[in-house]
Design an enzyme around this catalytic site. Structure first.
Site, short mmCIF file in Angstrom:
data_model
loop_
_atom_site.label_atom_id
_atom_site.label_comp_id
_atom_site.label_asym_id
_atom_site.label_seq_id
_atom_site.Cartn_x
_atom_site.Cartn_y
_atom_site.Cartn_z
N GLU A 24 0.84 -1.19 0.00
CA GLU A 24 0.00 0.00 0.00
C GLU A 24 0.88 1.24 0.00
O GLU A 24 0.62 2.22 0.69
CB GLU A 24 -0.91 -0.01 1.24
CG GLU A 24 -2.04 0.99 1.17
CD GLU A 24 -2.54 1.37 2.56
OE1 GLU A 24 -3.74 1.39 2.75
OE2 GLU A 24 -1.69 1.64 3.45
N GLU A 61 4.86 7.40 -3.61
CA GLU A 61 5.73 6.58 -2.76
C GLU A 61 6.47 5.51 -3.57
O GLU A 61 7.07 4.60 -2.99
CB GLU A 61 4.93 5.95 -1.63
CG GLU A 61 4.40 6.98 -0.64
CD GLU A 61 3.75 6.37 0.58
OE1 GLU A 61 3.94 5.15 0.82
OE2 GLU A 61 3.04 7.09 1.29
#
Length: 359
Positions: A174, A183
């Site tokens: 995630e 990210e």
């Protein structure tokens, strides 16, 4: 004492060496921005004097600088947790003997969900050292340390069999921000496919897409731009404004949507990589107004039929991504807006191809 960790530091403290020197060492590391090293320095003191208040505060300050505060809000996002839990249970039930790899493990929650679902072996990797250490404690306290191992390392530095006993048959991750890519999910999954996963591994999330909308909102624009105030022209300060996106909850700012949502990028995580992409979009406004910003968000399909998103108004710990225009653009329904959307593998950015602006 230099900024490197001294040899035999714990022994020296135990032999009665002045604690003040070690406290100064920790503070010096903190001021250098070496927060992980600072936390370890204060840990040395706490290993000898567990109630030392200066060391307790110093360690906490260092941790606060290196561990984002969104971890706690994320952990309280019940819908996100329930959707991941459902998908994990389904994937583990289909292949209970598969090694599970959790990338960006954080607290270890998803790894423990996999173990609870029946996975016999789970490796949770976490690149932030203090978070990885804490995750190992969480796993141990929860009683899953027989099934879940925590590796304090970025997944892109992991190897088989050095860090994984074999290639994993289920990837759970995630590592996404409000704009999906921030990210490094594209490069991370691409690396895992090549080096850490079996050819037929299940990848969760399996797909993702980015959706955008034209927005009129003076309050949002003021979060990133300034002009004449208090008798001074402060516009030169805008050279420091954000060129890309920042996160904000759209519904908390007075705004008006000026278009329908449009899909910008779609990603199949079984094949996608981090190579830059660029696309041209023609967006037809649904109302006349001043376009101050482009709001965008994501949808992630964990498994078919199980979707996580951060759309406006959705009660998600993720906010929306907001990119403000340098100068507002006047739009109206009979004049389509030409947008160029691009990403460099980690960040999405929009450009408006129009010369008509509103001062």
């Amino acid at each position: 004492m230099n900024s490197a960790q001294p040899q035999g530091a714990v022994t020296e403290i135990r032999d009665g060496m002045e604690l003040g020197e070690f406290l100064r060492w920790g503070r010096d590391l903190h001021h250098q921005g070496r927060y992980e090293d600072a936390a370890r320095a204060f840990e040395l003191i706490l290993g000898v004097d567990a109630d030392n208040q200066e060391a307790l505060i110093g360690r906490n300050r260092a941790v606060r600088c290196s561990v984002p505060r969104w971890h706690w809000e994320m952990l309280h996002d019940e819908e996100r947790a329930e959707l991941y839990d459902r998908a994990i249970r389904q994937a583990v039930a289909a292949a209970p003997d598969s090694l599970v790899l959790d990338i960006g493990a954080g607290s270890g929650l998803l790894a423990m969900m996999a173990a609870r679902a029946g996975a016999r072996e789970v490796v949770a990797c976490e690149g932030q050292a203090s978070v990885a250490e804490t995750a190992a404690r969480v796993v141990r306290v929860a009683g899953y340390d027989d099934a879940v191992g925590v590796v304090s390392k970025m997944s892109t530095r992991m190897t088989v069999p050095g860090d994984l006993p074999r290639r994993a048959g289920l990837l759970v991750t995630e590592i996404v921000d409000c704009g999906l890519l921030g990210e490094g999910i594209l490069g991370t999954i691409a690396h895992a496919r090549e080096h850490l996963l079996t050819p037929d591994a299940t990848i969760m999330p399996s797909r993702g897409r980015i959706i955008a909308q034209l927005v009129e909102s003076e309050p949002l624009h003021r979060k990133n731009h300034v002009g004449k105030l208090y008798g001074f022209d402060l516009a030169p300060f805008n050279r420091l404004s954000t060129l890309e996106y920042f996160d904000s909850r759209l519904h908390r700012h007075e705004h008006r949507t000026l278009s329908e949502p449009v899909t910008v990028f779609e990603f199949d995580f079984y094949t996608a990589d981090a190579r830059p992409q660029r696309t041209e979009l023609t967006v037809r406004p649904t109302a006349a107004g001043k376009m101050h910003a482009i709001a965008f968000w994501f949808e992630m399909e964990l498994l078919p039929g199980i979707v996580v998103d951060n759309a406006p108004g959705h009660d998600s710990h993720w906010k929306q991504a907001i990119q403000c225009l340098p100068v507002p653009l006047h739009v109206q329904p009979d004049l389509p807006v030409s947008l160029v959307a691009a990403h460099d593998g980690e960040c999405v950015r929009f450009e408006v191809e129009s010369e008509e602006v509103v001062a």
